[in-house]
Design an enzyme around this catalytic site. Structure first.
Site, short mmCIF file in Angstrom:
data_model
loop_
_atom_site.label_atom_id
_atom_site.label_comp_id
_atom_site.label_asym_id
_atom_site.label_seq_id
_atom_site.Cartn_x
_atom_site.Cartn_y
_atom_site.Cartn_z
N PRO A 2 -12.08 -1.38 -0.23
CA PRO A 2 -11.68 -2.77 0.05
C PRO A 2 -10.97 -3.39 -1.14
CG PRO A 2 -14.09 -2.54 -0.07
CD PRO A 2 -13.52 -1.18 -0.23
N GLU A 3 -9.77 -3.89 -0.90
CA GLU A 3 -9.04 -4.57 -1.97
C GLU A 3 -9.18 -6.08 -1.76
OE1 GLU A 3 -5.94 -3.16 -4.15
OE2 GLU A 3 -5.66 -1.27 -3.09
N ARG A 109 -21.19 5.04 0.28
CA ARG A 109 -21.08 5.69 -1.04
C ARG A 109 -21.90 4.99 -2.12
NH1 ARG A 109 -14.98 7.33 -2.18
NH2 ARG A 109 -16.05 8.36 -3.90
N ARG A 151 3.45 -5.70 -24.75
CA ARG A 151 2.71 -4.60 -24.10
C ARG A 151 3.66 -3.45 -23.77
NH1 ARG A 151 -2.53 -6.12 -22.20
NH2 ARG A 151 -2.79 -8.37 -22.38
#
Ligand SMILES: [Zn+2]
Length: 270
Positions: A2-3, A109, A151
């Site tokens: 699930p995002e 899980r 970055r």
């Protein structure tokens, strides 16, 4: 997995059934989730009113006044609204009942989490370091450009860094970069202010489109079968290696970045 859109759709699906209702039962069938479910959880929750169900990144926050239940769906978790007497399945590890309905966590899980904090949830160790919410007004191109300064890491990995933006996972990173026309391997510091504006807009548009797709699944939260909140969408690039780009027809390519697959069109990025 699930995002963020699935978690937000889950929040919208369950909150109307739970908000402003008193907790009448707490059932923990398996404490061995990603972290052990606290032994005193029932004592903390019984009789409390759930004031609201909020969300920070992919954490659901059940505001109980004296503290907050923090729930994460992990890799395979889902929540449903069920009658409290519905027999649990083998992966139904946790129930919270509010009178005539329960919210039930199914997690085959067991990478999900059910935790309690008496303090400000924003200061909890799991949440304190999180960056800006991508669906909030604070997430802008200017903010993103400032965060990318210096970055060297690839832009794909930078926007998946939850200390910068909270909750943009692998699918939505690939999709957003495609929409913004940015090659996923571009060093973050080389993404211009104008392209950061496009990327912030693309992240928001991609997540909003997913929420719109998931909105049609809200009724499934009260059905007893299936796995609610996991909805099918049509992706531009994600999981489409070798298939034709919907814009230019070239085959979509797959590369690995940070042990995760990245999908992109070799022609469309500028
Ligand atoms: Zn293309």
């Amino acid at each position: 997995m699930p995002e963020l859109p699935e978690v937000e759709i889950t929040r919208r699906g369950i909150e109307p059934h739970l908000a402003r209702r008193r907790i009448t039962a707490v059932i923990v069938r398996n404490r061995a989730l990603r972290w052990p479910v606290p032994r005193n959880l029932a004592a903390r929750l019984l009789g409390r009113e759930i004031r609201a169900v909020g969300r920070r990144a992919k954490y659901l926050l059940f505001d109980c006044g004296t503290g907050t239940l923090i729930l994460h769906l992990g890799m395979s978790g889902s929540l449903r609204i069920v009658p409290p007497d519905e027999p649990p399945g083998p992966y139904d590890h946790f129930d919270l009942a509010v009178g005539d309905v329960s919210v039930r966590l199914r997690d085959p899980r067991r990478f999900g989490a059910v935790l309690w904090t008496a303090g400000d949830p924003a200061q909890h160790p799991l949440l304190a370091h999180l960056g800006v919410e991508p669906l909030s007004g604070a997430f802008t191109g200017g903010m993103l450009h400032a965060a990318m300064r210096g970055r060297r890491v690839a832009i794909k990995l930078a926007i998946m860094d939850h200390r910068i933006v909270a909750g943009v996972g692998n699918i939505y990173a690939s999709e957003s970069l495609f929409r913004a026309g940015i090659h996923p391997r571009t060093p973050a510091r080389r993404v211009s202010a104008a392209r950061c504006e496009r990327l912030a807009s693309a992240v928001r548009a991609t997540l909003e489109a997913a929420l719109a797709a998931g909105g049609s699944t809200l009724r499934d939260f009260v059905q007893s079968d299936g796995s609610p909140g996991y909805f099918q969408q049509q992706y531009h690039v994600y999981d489409r290696a070798g298939e034709a780009c919907r814009t230019c027809g070239r085959p979509i390519q797959r590369v690995v970045q940070g042990q995760r697959s990245t999908f992109f069109c070799p022609r469309c990025p500028t």
